[in-house]
Design a protein around this motif. Structure first.
Motif, PDB file in Angstrom:
ATOM      1  N   PRO A 147      17.179 -42.409  -7.935  1.00 16.85           N
ATOM      2  CA  PRO A 147      17.205 -42.288  -6.470  1.00 16.85           C
ATOM      3  C   PRO A 147      17.660 -43.591  -5.819  1.00 16.85           C
ATOM      4  CG  PRO A 147      15.178 -41.376  -7.358  1.00 16.85           C
ATOM      5  CD  PRO A 147      15.845 -42.083  -8.486  1.00 16.85           C
ATOM      6  N   LYS A 148      18.230 -43.496  -4.660  1.00 12.56           N
ATOM      7  CA  LYS A 148      18.715 -44.660  -3.925  1.00 12.56           C
ATOM      8  C   LYS A 148      17.572 -45.653  -3.694  1.00 12.56           C
ATOM      9  CE  LYS A 148      21.272 -45.894   0.287  1.00 12.56           C
ATOM     10  NZ  LYS A 148      22.281 -46.699  -0.440  1.00 12.56           N
ATOM     11  N   ASN A 149      17.905 -46.932  -3.847  1.00 16.95           N
ATOM     12  CA  ASN A 149      16.968 -48.053  -3.649  1.00 16.95           C
ATOM     13  C   ASN A 149      15.851 -48.113  -4.692  1.00 16.95           C
ATOM     14  OD1 ASN A 149      18.351 -48.855  -1.273  1.00 16.95           O
ATOM     15  ND2 ASN A 149      17.176 -47.379  -0.055  1.00 16.95           N
ATOM     16  N   GLN A 150      16.042 -47.447  -5.831  1.00 21.93           N
ATOM     17  CA  GLN A 150      14.989 -47.481  -6.858  1.00 21.93           C
ATOM     18  C   GLN A 150      15.470 -48.018  -8.213  1.00 21.93           C
ATOM     19  OE1 GLN A 150      13.061 -43.617  -7.118  1.00 21.93           O
ATOM     20  NE2 GLN A 150      11.610 -44.191  -5.518  1.00 21.93           N
ATOM     21  N   ILE A 151      16.666 -48.558  -8.253  1.00 20.19           N
ATOM     22  CA  ILE A 151      17.161 -49.089  -9.528  1.00 20.19           C
ATOM     23  C   ILE A 151      16.258 -50.205 -10.039  1.00 20.19           C
ATOM     24  CG2 ILE A 151      18.996 -50.528 -10.522  1.00 20.19           C
ATOM     25  CD1 ILE A 151      21.048 -48.701  -9.386  1.00 20.19           C
ATOM     26  N   VAL A 152      15.857 -51.112  -9.166  1.00 24.69           N
ATOM     27  CA  VAL A 152      14.970 -52.209  -9.584  1.00 24.69           C
ATOM     28  C   VAL A 152      13.659 -51.663 -10.128  1.00 24.69           C
ATOM     29  CG1 VAL A 152      13.569 -54.144  -8.772  1.00 24.69           C
ATOM     30  CG2 VAL A 152      15.971 -53.981  -8.101  1.00 24.69           C
ATOM     31  N   ASP A 153      13.122 -50.642  -9.483  1.00 26.17           N
ATOM     32  CA  ASP A 153      11.861 -50.056  -9.947  1.00 26.17           C
ATOM     33  C   ASP A 153      11.983 -49.548 -11.387  1.00 26.17           C
ATOM     34  OD1 ASP A 153      10.612 -50.478  -7.467  1.00 26.17           O
ATOM     35  OD2 ASP A 153      11.443 -48.609  -6.675  1.00 26.17           O
ATOM     36  N   TYR A 154      13.085 -48.860 -11.674  1.00 29.49           N
ATOM     37  CA  TYR A 154      13.266 -48.319 -13.016  1.00 29.49           C
ATOM     38  C   TYR A 154      13.546 -49.429 -14.037  1.00 29.49           C
ATOM     39  CZ  TYR A 154      12.982 -43.506 -11.473  1.00 29.49           C
ATOM     40  OH  TYR A 154      12.520 -42.303 -10.984  1.00 29.49           O
ATOM     41  N   LEU A 155      14.216 -50.483 -13.606  1.00 28.11           N
ATOM     42  CA  LEU A 155      14.445 -51.621 -14.503  1.00 28.11           C
ATOM     43  C   LEU A 155      13.114 -52.271 -14.900  1.00 28.11           C
ATOM     44  CD1 LEU A 155      17.540 -53.344 -12.830  1.00 28.11           C
ATOM     45  CD2 LEU A 155      17.517 -52.031 -14.955  1.00 28.11           C
ATOM     46  N   VAL A 156      12.246 -52.480 -13.907  1.00 25.99           N
ATOM     47  CA  VAL A 156      10.935 -53.080 -14.190  1.00 25.99           C
ATOM     48  C   VAL A 156      10.101 -52.142 -15.050  1.00 25.99           C
ATOM     49  CG1 VAL A 156       8.805 -53.986 -13.186  1.00 25.99           C
ATOM     50  CG2 VAL A 156      10.992 -54.419 -12.054  1.00 25.99           C
ATOM     51  N   ALA A 157      10.208 -50.850 -14.803  1.00 22.37           N
ATOM     52  CA  ALA A 157       9.471 -49.871 -15.607  1.00 22.37           C
ATOM     53  C   ALA A 157       9.899 -49.949 -17.067  1.00 22.37           C
ATOM     54  CB  ALA A 157       9.695 -48.460 -15.064  1.00 22.37           C
ATOM     55  N   SER A 158      11.195 -50.100 -17.299  1.00 22.11           N
ATOM     56  CA  SER A 158      11.687 -50.186 -18.673  1.00 22.11           C
ATOM     57  C   SER A 158      11.194 -51.449 -19.364  1.00 22.11           C
ATOM     58  CB  SER A 158      13.224 -50.166 -18.681  1.00 22.11           C
ATOM     59  OG  SER A 158      13.717 -50.268 -20.001  1.00 22.11           O
ATOM     60  N   ALA A 159      11.021 -52.529 -18.556  1.00 20.63           N
ATOM     61  CA  ALA A 159      10.638 -53.825 -19.113  1.00 20.63           C
ATOM     62  C   ALA A 159       9.144 -54.101 -19.017  1.00 20.63           C
ATOM     63  CB  ALA A 159      11.418 -54.930 -18.412  1.00 20.63           C
ATOM     64  N   CYS A 160       8.362 -53.063 -18.733  1.00 24.75           N
ATOM     65  CA  CYS A 160       6.921 -53.265 -18.558  1.00 24.75           C
ATOM     66  C   CYS A 160       6.227 -53.293 -19.924  1.00 24.75           C
ATOM     67  CB  CYS A 160       6.335 -52.172 -17.670  1.00 24.75           C
ATOM     68  SG  CYS A 160       4.624 -52.487 -17.210  1.00 24.75           S
ATOM     69  N   PHE A 161       6.332 -54.417 -20.582  1.00 29.10           N
ATOM     70  CA  PHE A 161       5.737 -54.631 -21.898  1.00 29.10           C
ATOM     71  C   PHE A 161       4.252 -54.252 -21.866  1.00 29.10           C
ATOM     72  CE2 PHE A 161       4.420 -57.493 -25.427  1.00 29.10           C
ATOM     73  CZ  PHE A 161       5.323 -57.045 -26.383  1.00 29.10           C
ATOM     74  N   PRO A 162       3.716 -53.717 -22.970  1.00 26.48           N
ATOM     75  CA  PRO A 162       2.300 -53.299 -22.967  1.00 26.48           C
ATOM     76  C   PRO A 162       1.310 -54.400 -22.607  1.00 26.48           C
ATOM     77  CG  PRO A 162       3.433 -52.322 -24.824  1.00 26.48           C
ATOM     78  CD  PRO A 162       4.407 -53.264 -24.194  1.00 26.48           C
ATOM     79  N   ALA A 163       1.742 -55.676 -22.677  1.00 27.07           N
ATOM     80  CA  ALA A 163       0.856 -56.764 -22.248  1.00 27.07           C
ATOM     81  C   ALA A 163       0.798 -56.863 -20.724  1.00 27.07           C
ATOM     82  CB  ALA A 163       1.336 -58.085 -22.834  1.00 27.07           C
ATOM     83  N   PHE A 164       1.689 -56.107 -20.020  1.00 28.17           N
ATOM     84  CA  PHE A 164       1.752 -56.157 -18.575  1.00 28.17           C
ATOM     85  C   PHE A 164       1.065 -54.938 -17.952  1.00 28.17           C
ATOM     86  CE2 PHE A 164       6.168 -58.177 -19.384  1.00 28.17           C
ATOM     87  CZ  PHE A 164       5.560 -59.374 -19.766  1.00 28.17           C
ATOM     88  N   LYS A 165       0.783 -55.052 -16.655  1.00 28.74           N
ATOM     89  CA  LYS A 165       0.239 -53.906 -15.927  1.00 28.74           C
ATOM     90  C   LYS A 165       1.312 -52.834 -15.786  1.00 28.74           C
ATOM     91  CE  LYS A 165      -3.003 -56.575 -13.080  1.00 28.74           C
ATOM     92  NZ  LYS A 165      -3.348 -57.003 -11.703  1.00 28.74           N
ATOM     93  N   PRO A 166       0.960 -51.558 -15.979  1.00 24.60           N
ATOM     94  CA  PRO A 166       1.949 -50.477 -15.820  1.00 24.60           C
ATOM     95  C   PRO A 166       2.558 -50.487 -14.415  1.00 24.60           C
ATOM     96  CG  PRO A 166      -0.029 -49.659 -16.896  1.00 24.60           C
ATOM     97  CD  PRO A 166      -0.357 -51.051 -16.416  1.00 24.60           C
ATOM     98  N   ILE A 167       3.801 -50.014 -14.329  1.00 26.11           N
ATOM     99  CA  ILE A 167       4.535 -49.961 -13.061  1.00 26.11           C
ATOM    100  C   ILE A 167       4.474 -48.537 -12.506  1.00 26.11           C
ATOM    101  CG2 ILE A 167       6.794 -50.242 -11.978  1.00 26.11           C
ATOM    102  CD1 ILE A 167       5.427 -52.839 -12.921  1.00 26.11           C
ATOM    103  N   GLU A 168       4.276 -48.431 -11.196  1.00 23.53           N
ATOM    104  CA  GLU A 168       4.161 -47.113 -10.573  1.00 23.53           C
ATOM    105  C   GLU A 168       5.427 -46.783  -9.777  1.00 23.53           C
ATOM    106  OE1 GLU A 168       1.190 -45.043  -7.356  1.00 23.53           O
ATOM    107  OE2 GLU A 168       0.264 -46.063  -9.075  1.00 23.53           O
ATOM    108  N   ILE A 169       5.977 -45.596 -10.032  1.00 21.40           N
ATOM    109  CA  ILE A 169       7.131 -45.082  -9.286  1.00 21.40           C
ATOM    110  C   ILE A 169       6.822 -43.638  -8.883  1.00 21.40           C
ATOM    111  CG2 ILE A 169       9.602 -44.577  -9.310  1.00 21.40           C
ATOM    112  CD1 ILE A 169       9.914 -46.553 -11.597  1.00 21.40           C
ATOM    113  N   ASP A 170       6.845 -43.379  -7.596  1.00 22.46           N
ATOM    114  CA  ASP A 170       6.580 -42.025  -7.088  1.00 22.46           C
ATOM    115  C   ASP A 170       5.304 -41.439  -7.693  1.00 22.46           C
ATOM    116  OD1 ASP A 170       8.915 -42.186  -5.592  1.00 22.46           O
ATOM    117  OD2 ASP A 170      10.137 -41.265  -7.171  1.00 22.46           O
ATOM    118  N   ASN A 171       4.237 -42.236  -7.642  1.00 23.66           N
ATOM    119  CA  ASN A 171       2.904 -41.823  -8.103  1.00 23.66           C
ATOM    120  C   ASN A 171       2.807 -41.572  -9.612  1.00 23.66           C
ATOM    121  OD1 ASN A 171       1.818 -41.849  -5.423  1.00 23.66           O
ATOM    122  ND2 ASN A 171       2.805 -39.857  -5.061  1.00 23.66           N
ATOM    123  N   LYS A 172       3.770 -42.089 -10.365  1.00 28.78           N
ATOM    124  CA  LYS A 172       3.709 -41.994 -11.820  1.00 28.78           C
ATOM    125  C   LYS A 172       3.740 -43.404 -12.414  1.00 28.78           C
ATOM    126  CE  LYS A 172       5.882 -37.437 -12.280  1.00 28.78           C
ATOM    127  NZ  LYS A 172       6.965 -36.651 -12.952  1.00 28.78           N
TER     128      LYS A 172
END
Length: 456
Positions: A147-172
Motif C-alpha cells: 500500500p502507498k506510504n507503507q514501504i518503510v513499514d514492510y522493510l522494517v517488518a522484514s528486518a525485525c530480528f527476533p531480538a527486536f520488538k515485533p513490528i505492527e502493520i494494519d493491526n498485524k
C-alpha cells in the motif's frame, strides 16, 4: 523479465558485504531486473533499487548501534548485548511476548532516507519477505503490492530480528522474514526470472542455501543460479562496527569478482598471470615433479603425494598447469606466513608480500625464540621414532607455526634426528613443506638476478 534477479539474504551486521557485491555487479555491468531480500537484505535492496549505493556505503561506514537500536553504544559494547540477545530461548520468548529491543531509531532513519517514489518508479523490482505472527504465516510481497506510504513499514517488518520488538502493520504483528525464508529465491522464480545471483551472508552454508521453507537450490534446476558467499569471518549478526563494515564491503567486492572469474585464488584474491614469463618461476612445476625429493632431503612418496594433492586443491584448473601450479604454491606460502588477505594481488605483489613477511620474521625475537625451541626439541629427541616422541616434537612445532617455513628454509640438516624432524614436519604439515620450497625458489631467483646484474 530480461536481466538477472538478485537475492540478498539476511545476516544482520554482515549485510555490508552485500554492498561490495553490488559495487562489483555495477563494475561488471551485469543487468539487474529485480531484487528480493530478507531482513538486512531487504533494507540494502531498497536503497539499491532507489539508486543510492553511495549513501548506503556511507551509512555502513559510519553508523553505530545507536542509529539502529534504542540503546547507548557504551552499554551495548561493554555488556556485549549482541551476544546475550543471540540465544534460542530469547528468540522464543520475544516471539511469544512481543518483548525485545526497540528499533525505532532504525525506523526513523529509514523514513528519512527511503524514497518511496523512486523505489516505485525504478525499473528494478523489489520484493521482501517477512513473517506475520498474527496470521502465523509468511508474507512475500513486491513493491507493487505494498500500500502507498507503507514501504518503510514492510522493510522494517522484514528486518525485525527476533531480538527486536515485533513490528505492527494494519493491526498485524510481524517479525524477521528469516524466520521463514532467509534466501528468497522462490519469489523471483514465481515472477518468471530464471537467471539469479544469490548473495548468502547467512552463515553455516554447506553447498546449497537451505531455507526454512524447505527448498534448496536443487529445486531450481531450470534456473541459472550463481551463489556468492565468503569463506572469511564477517562478524557477528548484531555486532555493529563501522570498521568491520568497511572491510566487509571490500570482501564482498572481491568475492564477487572471484565468482565471476575476474580474479582467482583459493583464499587470496589474485589476478592470475597470463603467461609463464610473468610467473618468473617457470621451472617450479618441473622442480616439484622431478627434483622435489632432492630439495626436501627426504625420500618419501607419501610426502610427495600429500604435497601434490594440497597444491592441486589450490590450483585454478582454467590456467595452464605451470602457471596454476606456481600461483597455488604462492598462495599456500602466503597463507602459511600469514600475509594479509584483504586486498587484490598480482603474483608479483603477492611474492613481494611473502618476502616482506619472511624478512620481518627473521628480524623478530619471536622467530629466534621459535628457532631455539625447535633446536632444543631436536637435541632432546632420542632418535627413536615413537608416538610419544612424535607428539613431543609436534607440540614444539605447533606454537607459532607461521615461523616454520622460514626455519626449514634456513636450517642446516646434518644428523639423522634432524632428518627425522624434517620428515615428521613434512608428513604432518604439507603446506609448510610447500612454503619452504617456494621461499627457496623466490630467494634463489633474487640471488640469480643479483649475480646476473653484477656480470653485466
Amino acid at each position: 523479465m530480461s536481466g538477472y534477479g538478485l537475492v540478498l539474504s539476511g545476516g544482520g551486521a554482515k549485510g555490508s558485504y552485500e554492498v561490495g557485491v553490488w559495487k562489483a555487479i555495477e563494475d561488471l555491468d551485469i543487468p539487474i531486473c529485480a531484487i528480493t531480500g530478507t531482513s538486512i537484505g531487504a533494507l540494502n535492496g531498497a536503497m539499491l533499487v532507489q539508486g543510492d549505493i553511495e549513501l548506503l556505503e556511507l551509512a555502513w561506514s559510519t553508523l553505530s548501534v545507536e542509529h539502529i537500536i534504542d540503546v547507548k553504544k557504551d552499554v551495548w559494547e561493554s555488556e556485549k548485548m549482541y551476544e546475550k540477545r543471540m540465544t534460542p530461548f530469547k528468540f522464543f520468548r520475544n516471539t511469544l511476548n512481543g518483548d525485545g529491543l526497540d528499533i525505532s531509531p532504525l525506523t526513523n532513519l529509514l523514513r528519512q532516507y527511503i524514497d518511496e517514489d523512486r523505489i516505485r518508479n525504478s525499473p528494478i523490482d523489489l520484493g521482501i519477505v517477512t513473517f506475520s505472527l498474527t496470521d502465523r504465516k509468511p508474507l512475500q510481497i513486491f513493491k507493487d503490492e505494498m500500500p502507498k506510504n507503507q514501504i518503510v513499514d514492510y522493510l522494517v517488518a522484514s528486518a525485525c530480528f527476533p531480538a527486536f520488538k515485533p513490528i505492527e502493520i494494519d493491526n498485524k504483528k510481524y517479525i524477521d522474514g528469516g524466520f521463514y525464508d532467509n534466501i528468497p529465491i522462490a519469489p523471483l522464480v514465481e515472477r518468471g526470472i530464471r537467471d539469479i545471483i544469490v548473495v548468502d551472508i547467512s552463515g553455516g552454508f554447506t553447498g546449497v542455501p537451505v531455507v526454512q521453507r524447505g527448498d534448496t537450490i536443487d529445486d531450481y534446476k531450470d534456473c541459472n543460479i550463481i551463489v556468492i558467499q565468503s569463506t572469511q569471518d564477517l562478524g557477528k549478526t548484531l555486532e555493529i562496527d563501522p570498521e568491520r563494515s568497511r572491510r566487509n564491503i571490500q570482501i564482498g567486492y572481491m568475492d564477487a569478482m572471484k565468482t565471476f572469474d575476474i580474479i582467482g585464488g583459493k583464499r587470496y584474491y589474485i589476478i592470475p598471470p597470463l603467461t609463464e614469463e610473468e610467473t618468473k618461476t617457470t621451472s617450479l612445476y618441473d622442480i616439484c615433479m622431478n627434483e622435489l625429493q632432492d630439495y626436501l632431503g627426504v625420500d618419501s612418496s607419501i610426502i610427495m603425494y600429500k604435497m601434490i594433492k594440497t597444491i592441486y586443491h589450490y590450483m585454478d584448473k582454467d590456467l595452464p598447469i605451470d602457471i596454476a601450479f606456481t600461483v597455488a604454491m604462492a598462495e599456500i606460502t602466503a597463507e602459511e606466513l600469514e600475509v594479509g588477505i584483504n586486498k587484490i594481488y598480482t603474483l608479483d605483489d603477492l611474492n613481494s608480500a611473502i618476502l616482506c613477511a619472511y624478512e620481518d620474521m627473521l628480524d623478530s625475537p619471536e622467530y629466534r625464540d621459535y628457532t631455539n625451541r625447535i633446536l632444543s626439541a631436536i637435541a632432546e629427541d632420542d632418535g627413536k621414532p615413537s608416538r610419544k616422541s612424535d607428539r613431543t616434537l609436534l607440540s614444539k612445532i605447533r606454537l607459532d607455526r607461521k615461523y616454520l617455513p622460514a626455519y626449514l628454509y634456513n636450517a642446516r640438516w646434518e644428523e639423522e634426528k634432524d632428518i627425522r624432524f624434517k620428515r615428521l614436519t613434512y608428513l604432518t604439515y604439507p603446506k609448510t613443506a610447500i612454503a619452504s620450497i617456494y621461499l627457496y625458489r623466490l630467494l634463489d631467483s633474487i640471488a640469480c638476478s643479483y649475480d646476473n646484474a653484477l656480470l653485466v
